[in-house]
Design a protein around this motif. Sequence first.
Motif, mmCIF file in Angstrom:
data_model
loop_
_atom_site.group_PDB
_atom_site.id
_atom_site.type_symbol
_atom_site.label_atom_id
_atom_site.label_comp_id
_atom_site.label_asym_id
_atom_site.label_seq_id
_atom_site.Cartn_x
_atom_site.Cartn_y
_atom_site.Cartn_z
ATOM 1 N N LEU A 171 0.759 -1.280 -0.023
ATOM 2 C CA LEU A 171 0.014 -0.098 0.115
ATOM 3 C C LEU A 171 1.000 1.139 0.161
ATOM 4 O O LEU A 171 2.050 1.192 0.622
ATOM 5 C CB LEU A 171 -0.958 0.148 0.957
ATOM 6 N N ASP A 174 -0.745 8.296 -1.060
ATOM 7 C CA ASP A 174 -1.102 8.984 -2.037
ATOM 8 C C ASP A 174 -0.361 10.384 -2.064
ATOM 9 O O ASP A 174 -1.004 11.548 -1.711
ATOM 10 C CB ASP A 174 -2.516 9.179 -2.180
ATOM 11 N N LYS A 214 -1.051 -2.820 -4.135
ATOM 12 C CA LYS A 214 -2.302 -3.162 -4.220
ATOM 13 C C LYS A 214 -3.153 -1.873 -4.274
ATOM 14 O O LYS A 214 -4.106 -1.932 -5.031
ATOM 15 C CB LYS A 214 -2.397 -3.660 -2.862
ATOM 16 N N ALA A 215 -3.034 -0.769 -3.624
ATOM 17 C CA ALA A 215 -3.565 0.333 -3.642
ATOM 18 C C ALA A 215 -2.813 1.721 -3.241
ATOM 19 O O ALA A 215 -1.801 1.422 -2.610
ATOM 20 C CB ALA A 215 -4.908 0.352 -2.736
ATOM 21 N N ILE A 216 -3.178 2.881 -3.716
ATOM 22 C CA ILE A 216 -2.374 3.914 -3.508
ATOM 23 C C ILE A 216 -3.638 4.858 -2.707
ATOM 24 O O ILE A 216 -4.419 5.146 -3.411
ATOM 25 C CB ILE A 216 -2.072 5.000 -4.782
ATOM 26 N N VAL A 217 -3.460 4.820 -1.304
ATOM 27 C CA VAL A 217 -4.617 5.433 -0.632
ATOM 28 C C VAL A 217 -4.144 6.811 0.390
ATOM 29 O O VAL A 217 -3.163 7.090 0.262
ATOM 30 C CB VAL A 217 -5.144 4.571 0.246
ATOM 31 N N GLY A 218 -5.174 7.381 0.811
ATOM 32 C CA GLY A 218 -4.666 8.386 1.902
ATOM 33 C C GLY A 218 -4.608 8.002 3.160
ATOM 34 O O GLY A 218 -4.129 6.817 3.544
ATOM 35 N N ASP A 219 -5.379 8.616 4.154
ATOM 36 C CA ASP A 219 -5.201 8.359 5.604
ATOM 37 C C ASP A 219 -5.803 7.024 5.793
ATOM 38 O O ASP A 219 -5.329 6.536 7.003
ATOM 39 C CB ASP A 219 -5.979 9.431 6.475
ATOM 40 N N GLU A 220 -6.717 6.360 4.918
ATOM 41 C CA GLU A 220 -7.254 5.243 5.348
ATOM 42 C C GLU A 220 -6.020 4.185 5.500
ATOM 43 O O GLU A 220 -6.176 2.881 5.819
ATOM 44 C CB GLU A 220 -8.154 4.645 4.075
ATOM 45 N N MET A 223 -5.642 2.493 8.713
ATOM 46 C CA MET A 223 -6.741 1.478 8.940
ATOM 47 C C MET A 223 -6.554 0.216 8.444
ATOM 48 O O MET A 223 -6.618 -1.112 8.659
ATOM 49 C CB MET A 223 -8.032 1.971 8.846
ATOM 50 N N LEU A 224 -6.225 0.424 6.995
ATOM 51 C CA LEU A 224 -5.898 -0.993 6.055
ATOM 52 C C LEU A 224 -4.633 -1.650 6.886
ATOM 53 O O LEU A 224 -4.951 -2.936 6.590
ATOM 54 C CB LEU A 224 -5.769 -0.482 4.727
ATOM 55 N N LYS A 353 0.826 6.865 -12.015
ATOM 56 C CA LYS A 353 -0.706 6.026 -11.339
ATOM 57 C C LYS A 353 -1.507 5.732 -12.555
ATOM 58 O O LYS A 353 -2.268 4.801 -12.453
ATOM 59 C CB LYS A 353 -1.421 7.320 -10.585
ATOM 60 N N ARG B 194 -10.074 6.686 -5.143
ATOM 61 C CA ARG B 194 -9.038 6.449 -4.265
ATOM 62 C C ARG B 194 -9.603 5.534 -3.003
ATOM 63 O O ARG B 194 -8.766 4.490 -2.790
ATOM 64 C CB ARG B 194 -8.722 7.523 -3.406
ATOM 65 N N GLY B 198 -8.602 2.405 -4.687
ATOM 66 C CA GLY B 198 -7.223 2.581 -4.330
ATOM 67 C C GLY B 198 -6.475 3.052 -5.409
ATOM 68 O O GLY B 198 -5.285 2.549 -5.681
ATOM 69 N N ASN B 199 -7.012 4.325 -6.392
ATOM 70 C CA ASN B 199 -6.344 4.739 -7.257
ATOM 71 C C ASN B 199 -5.956 3.784 -8.436
ATOM 72 O O ASN B 199 -5.033 3.864 -9.264
ATOM 73 C CB ASN B 199 -5.008 5.363 -6.938
#
Lengths: 357, 248
Positions: A171, A174, A214-220, A223-224, A353, B194, B198-199
Motif C-alpha cells: 500500500l 497518495d 495493491k492500492a494508493i490511498v490516503g489516511d485510510e 486502518m488498512l 498512477k 481512491r 485505491g487509485n
Amino acid sequence: MKKLVQTFAVIFIVSFALMFWVQRLNASEGYAGGNTITVYNWGEYIDPDLIKQFEKETGIKVIYETFDSNEAMMVKIRQGGTSYDVAMPSEYAIQKMKEEGLLLKLDQSKLPNLKNIDERFLNLPFDPDNEYSVPYFWGTVGIVYNKKMLGDRTFDSWNDLWADDLKNQILLVDGAREVIGFGLNSLHYSLNDKNKVHLQEAKDKLVKLQPNIKAIVGDEIKMLLVNEEAPIGVIWSGDAADIMWENENLDYVVPEEGSNLWFDNMVIPKTSKNIEGAHKFINFMLDAEVAAQNAEYVGYSTPNKAAMSILPEETVSDERFYPSPELTDRLEVYENLGQDMLSYYNDLYLEFKMHTK
Amino acid sequence: MIMPILLIVYYSFLDIHGNFTLANYQKFFTPVYLKMTLSSFWYALLITAVSLLVAYPTAFLLTRTKYKQLWLLLIILPSWINLLLKAYSFIGIFGTYGFANALLEVFGIGKKQILFTDFSFIFVSVYIFIPFMILPIFNALDKLNPSFIDASRDLGASGWTTFRRVIFPLTFDGVKSGCQVVFIPALSLFMLTRLIAGNRVITLGTAVEQHFLVTQDWGMGSTIAVFLIISMVIIMLLTGNKKRGGVG
C-alpha cells in the motif's frame, strides 16, 4: 410537501441563528484583548491536559482548532477570517507561507526555551536561523511491514519492495513527493533531484513496481494496515508509531538509502492578534517537561533534547523513531522545488498512477 | 450560475505563474490525459449501464407493490447518508476480513480480493447513484396509464411486445433523465477512485483534485473542468428532452 418545506425552513433559520450566535460569541472572546489565543493544529496532535495547564499557568484562554492538510490551513490563514495566533505547518508549507508573507517573525528573546531544541533541528534550509518557526515534531518516511504475514523478511533497502514474490502486497500513501521521493532514493538520487533524466528514470522504475502495489490511498492506509489488508505500507513514521500501538505485528524501518526528514513547526501567522500570548504558548510547548509529556501522548519524535532526557530510555533509544546520527545524515528535508518542478513531479506521479496493472 | 463557469474558462488559460497560455490545452491532448478521458468515459458508461439494468426492473416492481411510497422511501434513504461514510463502510465490508469475504468462505469459494478492484468500484458507484436512476423511471412508470397496457394485451400483444412497444417508449423520458443524472457525475468521480478503487482507477476527477489541491496548478485543473463541462453539454444535447420526468 408544504409541511416539509416549512420544516426545512425552520431548521435552516435555527441553524443560521445558532451559527450567528456562535460567531458573535467567538468574536467577543477572540477580540477581547490580551487574554485569549487561537491555536491551529493538526488533529490529535497535542495532549489536551497541556492546554489546561497552560491556561492555568498564564491565565490565557486557548481556543483550539484543527486542520487536516497544509493546503487547507494555508487557505484559511490567507483569508484571515479567524485570528489564528499559533499554527503548526509542515516545512514545505512554511517556505510557501514565507514567500506569501503569511508569517510574522519570531522574537527569540521571548523564547528562552529554544535552547532545549537539538541543534541538529535548528537553522534548517527551509527557515535559516529559525526566524519564523520552531520545530514541534519530526519524523521520517519509511516502510511498515507485518512480521506475522511476511515471516523473517526485512526491508533494509527500498529495492526490497521490488521483489517478485510481493505481488499485490504493498500500500502506498497518495503523495507525489513521497512516492517519487522513494523512487529517487532507491536509485541513490536525492529526493530533491531536479534532473529530469533522473526523474524519468525514477518514474520508469516506479512503473515496474505497479504489479506489487495493491492500492494508493490516503489516511485510510493506517486502518488498512492495522486490519492486515496488506502486509506492507510506505508511510510517515508518525502514522507508523500510531498503528504499531494498535497492531503488534507491525514494524517500521527506514531503508538505508535514505529517506525524507519532515518537520511540523510552530509559527505565528500574520492573522495573530495576540503576539505576546503566542510567544508564551510556543515557549511553554518548548519546556522540557511539557514537550516530554506531549511526545509521550502524541507518540511522534520530539526535537527537544532536554525532553529526551526525561522520556523513558526505551522510547529514546528506539532507532526506528529516533534514528542514529549516521542514518539521520542520509535523510533529506524536502526543499521547495519551485512551481515548475513541483508541477513536473506531479505530472510524473500522475503518469505513474495511470500505469495500472 | 454563469460566473463560476466563466472563471473556470478564464483560469484554464493561465499557467502556474498566472501568465496567459494555451499550453494547458496542448497538454490535455497528450496520451496521458486522453487515456484518462477514455477511462473516465468507459467507467461512467459502465456505471450508468449497470444502474439502468438494475433500476428499471426495480422501479417496475415498485409500481406494482402495495406500499410503493414506503418502498421508494427506503430506496432513497441511503442517499441521505454522507458519501464518505458509505465509502468507509464499504471498505469494511469488502476488506479481506470483511463481511463479503466471510460470506464467500461460507459458500466454499474462498477469499477473493474485492476491495481495490474494478468490481468494487462499479458496485459502490452503482449503489450510490441508483436512487437517482430509480426515481425518474419510477415517476414515469407511475404516470403511465394502465389502460394502455390493457389495450395492448387486448389487441393480442405478448408481454415482451407490450414492454417493447408500449411501456418502454412511454417511459423513455424517465430513462433519459436517469441516465443524465448518473452519467454526468460518474464522469468526474474522485473520492471513490481512491477509497474503493485505491487509485487503480484513474478518472479525470482524480486529476482535477490533484491539480487543485496538491499541485495548485489551477490552470490545468480548470482545463480538465472545461472539457468535463463541454462533454456534459454535449450529453445533455444528445439526450435532450423538453419535459423531464422526476428529479433533475
